[in-house]
Design an enzyme around this catalytic site. Structure first.
Site, PDB file in Angstrom:
ATOM      1  N   ASP A 155       0.808  -1.219   0.000  1.00  0.00           N
ATOM      2  CA  ASP A 155       0.000   0.000   0.000  1.00  0.00           C
ATOM      3  C   ASP A 155       0.842   1.270   0.000  1.00  0.00           C
ATOM      4  O   ASP A 155       0.315   2.369  -0.054  1.00  0.00           O
ATOM      5  CB  ASP A 155      -0.943   0.031   1.217  1.00  0.00           C
ATOM      6  N   ASP A 160      -6.481  34.540 -35.142  1.00  0.00           N
ATOM      7  CA  ASP A 160      -6.437  33.143 -34.711  1.00  0.00           C
ATOM      8  C   ASP A 160      -7.657  32.808 -33.880  1.00  0.00           C
ATOM      9  O   ASP A 160      -8.311  31.796 -34.073  1.00  0.00           O
ATOM     10  CB  ASP A 160      -5.200  32.898 -33.840  1.00  0.00           C
ATOM     11  N   GLY A 194      -6.478  19.822 -34.067  1.00  0.00           N
ATOM     12  CA  GLY A 194      -7.709  19.192 -34.512  1.00  0.00           C
ATOM     13  C   GLY A 194      -8.069  19.642 -35.916  1.00  0.00           C
ATOM     14  O   GLY A 194      -8.404  18.843 -36.783  1.00  0.00           O
ATOM     15  N   MET A 195      -7.939  20.968 -36.181  1.00  0.00           N
ATOM     16  CA  MET A 195      -8.265  21.511 -37.495  1.00  0.00           C
ATOM     17  C   MET A 195      -7.364  20.926 -38.565  1.00  0.00           C
ATOM     18  O   MET A 195      -7.803  20.551 -39.639  1.00  0.00           O
ATOM     19  CB  MET A 195      -8.074  23.041 -37.480  1.00  0.00           C
TER      20      MET A 195
END
Lengths: 462, 508
Positions: B36, B294, B429-430
């Site tokens: 633990d 942007d 992503g783009m």
């Protein structure tokens, strides 16, 4: 203990047991990958879950075939009915994953509240018609790799006997229908006639193939492995079969196979390092009255090919803090490589199961002319670190809790858990062991000009 | 019983250990079974800590189960007191000791008699609290213990500091970017002419806790850790606190204005407006970014936010208010504090999700198909599976979220870091999306990474099967080496034996 009076014999010590190791439930991480149609259900608390999540790192995200049955306050105070709760979860697992077997891993909590998993399993197994195996891999009784031992010991009970196996293999037989008969007979001629041999211990498939091939060269046929790649292919184990372990932490499995399945255990050193592999093969062959061929040259050739690594560690010292039970075998191999070893820490020492390995260790020390290491069972990490400061070993093999702090103090470390995940068995993988062992030393050779060994401020003397 | 694959917050004792190991010279002893103590591994690995983690276990094994700990815990406490001379030892219960119901408080009392340092029992129930709640409670417990002790001994300083000063409360080990936030907040306070009185618990000594009442106010940057202490200090010493997280341009300004109000009420007479304006327009680039082209391109893009209360709430506000991004879902796993979260974000998002079930979050994300996710490591993996980029904004985290470089989330430099994080997530992503439309950078599929492909070597069936078992990232290397070996040794067919021989040879 009589052994302590003889300076040349192995010395065994036992400390407080305040040491760091992984919880044995970690075995699910490699066992679910090994047994491809299994599902591991760890019945425990958030503490267990958080450990698995953190210890297994990236693997957790790959839709693992393991999960926690997380106990809540109601489960602890027995307000909820264990049987109904487990049934609900297991049905969900059956629906989502359809495994061939569900392995329940009992934890500290199920031990303390005395949840009768062994009693519940057969009932539930019948009701939901999926085999359920119960293993108590808890931190109250076991350390790290011993988790695998508890699972395999439980699995040994489920290995079929001859008759059942024939019924089971009806379908594969059907599929093999029409397969050329010559192939089968030709196969047989390469083997010497000997009693059935089953090996136990979970190894990655490439290592299984490798060791199988090594024995085949001597004409020894392996009739099965515990565990197999699929639960449905567990080997037949009949009374009188011979069994042999491939890893040093499998003493319960060995005991189960001897006592419950009436097998004969071939007690041999473990096939780790070329020396261990050769001794392992020789022992198996000697039991079957087979004269080995070409082993000596094979071993010599492997050693020769290891020389570039060995020259980095020859004459250096290694200290095992102890956490995974591979320590004796690894120390024996490294002593063979010319290292010295003042201390082997180990969580638990089964002198019976590891007898042949211990003998080989002693023999190796004599052969190499180095002092016999002190074996410290249930070590105390605090004391060990003091001893490390005094001994100044060239390499400390230790858990991750101590590795970075020791490195910061100029002491080379190798993370011990890597040895459980790397392929270290057989002649072929001896190089991989040395690759791991020499890595910190090679790193140092690369960085030695920088003068950055000690990176902590001098600690105030108390 | 609950079927769980993943958990967002750890068990209670982790929280206690985080507090203990944040303080200087405080040691924690866990009453726990073998294994633990993986907290030590987490701290040593994730934080790359150079020192030994001051946590040991008093092991619960079969004997303890049968007969109770008896002297074991007391002896372990006394031993640690001798060995390392800590100022304080915190005895930490775990899930196991919770059910054993041993009288740990009694062990503590007995040990205290023979000790040089102090010892206390962390008062947290494993089954009621998670890591975050436990950390909060333990911190309070330690502070209260020392302040009461110092009060009894008449050692509490009577007056505030001469100049306005602050205690920063809630910086702890294994906290998300805590170290960098701490530096940034200290810098921010310095810019405002406010002295740092104490920072707790990270790096603090228990001997300094008596100075806490000297501060003019307390700053609690994180919702999860420190609020109980701040409330306690207010009740006990009348010290006001500011609990606005200075994360994002607007919230940082709001936090600074609140600080201004709080210290002016105590006679400071400061005006930070000019400072805020200067920082917003010229130091932080975030305000300018939100004006730039942007950011215009991000207008109305869909995002999902998930994390702990502090970070998920701050992120939601930044995305909506500062960048014009459409937060379709904001969620937290801090179920115990859901009212606060709902209040904070419900105006700024379409939907609020309070859950600690990762499957539920994964399903919601799959359904909403956002352009970017801001979440924990879990959401990062959900995003990977769904092909949606993810910026990590909150624990639970991995080693890559403990960067060596300076990356605060708080204060003005924090706004710059967050801007980068958001922008990079969306453009990635783009870019991926555009590549898909136009068929990728390189439309010709590369068949092999090797230069020479026309080898006359034949892999037999077994060897080929074996090769395929090798993980893909090393397969090519193994194939190359094996073929090289085979060619050199004049093998025309590669069998299993040849493969192993190649591996065993030095040349391979």
């Amino acid at each position: 203990m009589t052994a302590t009076h003889k300076p040349t014999a192995l010395q065994f010590d036992c400390e407080t047991g305040n040491y760091h190791t992984f919880c044995p439930i970690s075995c699910v991480a490699w066992l679910y990958q090994k047994i491809e149609d299994s599902f591991f259900l760890v019945i425990g608390t958030k503490t267990c879950g958080y450990f698995l999540q953190n210890a297994m790192g990236v693997m957790i995200f790959a839709e693992p075939r393991y999960a926690m049955a997380e106990l809540e306050e109601g489960d602890i105070s027995a307000q909820l009915k264990d049987y109904e709760e487990l049934k609900r979860l297991c049905l969900q697992i059956k629906r989502d994953r359809n495994p061939s077997v569900i392995v329940w891993i009992g934890t500290c909590t199920t031990e303390i509240i005395q949840m009768d998993l062994e009693g519940l399993a057969p009932k539930l197994e019948e009701e939901i018609s999926i085999p359920i195996i119960t293993a108590r891999a808890n931190g109250l009784d076991y350390a790290f790799t011993q988790g695998e031992d508890t699972v395999l010991a439980a699995m040994a009970h489920k290995c079929p006997k001859e008759r059942e196996k024939e019924e089971r293999s009806a379908i594969p037989k059907l599929l093999n229908f029409g397969r050329k008969k010559e192939n089968v007979t030709q196969d047989n001629s390469e083997y010497i006639d000997h009693p059935s041999l089953v090996l136990f211990g979970s190894l990655p498939d490439p290592v299984v193939t490798n060791l199988t091939l090594e024995l085949k060269k001597q004409g020894v046929r392996i009739s099965g492995w515990l565990p197999s790649k699929h639960y449905t292919e567990l080997p037949v184990i009949n009374e009188g079969y011979y069994v042999s372990g491939v890893s040093p932490f499998l003493s319960r499995t060995a005991t189960t196979l001897i006592r419950r399945r009436k097998c004969k255990l071939i007690s041999a050193p473990f096939p780790i390092g070329p020396d261990g592999t050769r001794a392992w093969i020789e022992k198996i062959c000697s039991v079957f009255n087979i004269e080995t061929k070409g082993l000596e040259e094979r071993e010599a050739k492997i050693w020769e090919n290891l020389e570039d690594y060995i020259k980095l560690i020859r004459g250096k010292s290694v200290f095992f803090m102890g956490d995974n039970l591979l320590e004796i075998s690894l120390a024996r191999f490294l002593i063979s490589c010319g290292m010295t070893c003042p201390e082997i820490g180990i969580p638990y020492m089964d002198k019976l199961y590891q007898k042949a390995e211990l003998d080989l260790l002693e023999k190796t020390c004599k052969k190499m002319g180095v002092p016999i290491p002190k074996i410290v069972e249930k070590p105390d990490n605090y004391n060990q670190i003091k001893r490390i400061y005094e001994l100044k070993p060239d390499l400390v093999i230790t858990g991750m809790a101590h590795a970075n702090p020791l490195e910061a103090r100029g002491i080379n470390t190798k993370w011990s858990v890597e040895f459980t995940f790397a392929q270290i068995h057989g002649f072929t993988n001896a190089r991989d062991i040395l690759e791991l062992v020499t890595r910190p030393l090679r790193r140092n050779n690369n960085l030695k000009e920088l003068g950055w060994e000690k990176l902590v401020k001098e600690e105030a003397n108390v | 019983m609950k079927l769980a694959y993943w958990m967002y917050a750890g068990p209670a004792h982790i929280g206690t250990l985080r507090i203990a190991s944040s303080f200087r010279n405080v040691h924690a002893i866990m009453h726990a079974p073998l294994g633990d103590d993986y907290f030590n591994v987490m701290r040593s690995m994730l934080e790359r800590e150079r020192n030994f983690t001051p946590v040991t276990a008093s092991i619960v094994d079969r004997n303890v189960l049968a007969q109770g700990s008896q002297e074991k815990v007391v002896n372990n406490i006394l031993r640690k007191d001798r060995e390392e001379n800590p100022d304080l030892i915190i005895l930490t219960p775990t899930c196991t000791s919770s059910i054993l119901q041993e009288d740990l408080a009694n062990f503590v009392d007995r040990a205290q008699i023979d000790m040089k340092g102090d010892v206390m029992l962390a008062d947290v129930n494993h089954y009621r609290y998670n890591e975050l709640q436990a950390a909060d409670k333990t911190l309070h417990q330690v502070i209260k213990f020392y302040l009461e002790k110092d009060k009894k001994q008449g050692e509490l300083p009577q007056r505030k500091t001469e100049k306005p000063s602050v205690n920063i409360i809630g910086m702890s080990t294994l906290g998300f970017h805590n170290k960098h936030d701490c530096t940034e907040l200290k810098r921010l306070m310095k810019d405002l002419g406010i002295e740092i009185n104490e920072v707790i618990p990270e790096g603090a000594s228990v001997h300094d806790l008596k100075n806490l009442p000297k501060a003019w106010f307390n700053l609690v940057p994180y919702r999860e850790l420190g609020l109980i202490v701040a409330q306690y200090l207010q009740e006990e010493f009348g010290t006001p606190y500011v609990d606005i997280t200075p994360m994002g341009v607007l919230e940082t300004a709001r936090c600074i204005r609140k600080i201004q109000q709080v210290i002016n009420e105590q006679g400071a007479n400061v005006d930070f407006e000019k400072n805020i304006r200067e920082q917003t327009l010229h130091v932080s680039q975030a305000a300018w970014f939100s004006r730039s082209i942007d950011c215009q391109n991000l207008t109305g893009k869909k995002a999902v936010v998930f994390g702990d209360n502090t970070h998920a709430a701050a992120m939601t506000k930044i995305l909506t208010l500062e960048m014009g991004i459409n937060v379709v879902l904001a969620g937290t796993y801090c179920k115990y504090d859901e009212k606060w979260f709902t209040e904070q974000v419900s105006k700024y998002c379409d939907q609020v999700l309070i859950s600690d079930d990762n499957a539920e979050i994964g399903d919601a994300i799959a359904l909403l198909e956002p352009s970017a996710i801001f979440g924990t490591q879990m959401e990062r993996h959900i995003g990977k599976r769904l092909g949606i980029p993810c910026g990590v904004i909150s624990s639970p985290i991995h080693i890559q979220n403990f960067p060596i470089g300076y990356k605060p989330f708080c204060g003005y430099e924090g706004t710059n870091q967050i801007t980068d994080l958001i922008y990079n997530s969306f453009t990635l992503g783009m870019e991926a999306h555009l590549l898909e439309i136009f068929g990728g950078h390189d439309t010709k599929e590369v068949i092999t990474k090797r230069i020479s492909t026309n080898s006359n070597l034949d892999w037999n069936k077994e060897a080929q099967a074996e090769l395929n078992k090798i993980p893909s990232f090393v397969r090519n290397k193994v194939q190359c080496n094996t073929e090289k070996f085979a060619r050199e040794h004049k093998f025309s067919t590669i069998t299993l034996e040849v493969m192993y021989a190649a591996k065993e040879s030095v040349e391979a």
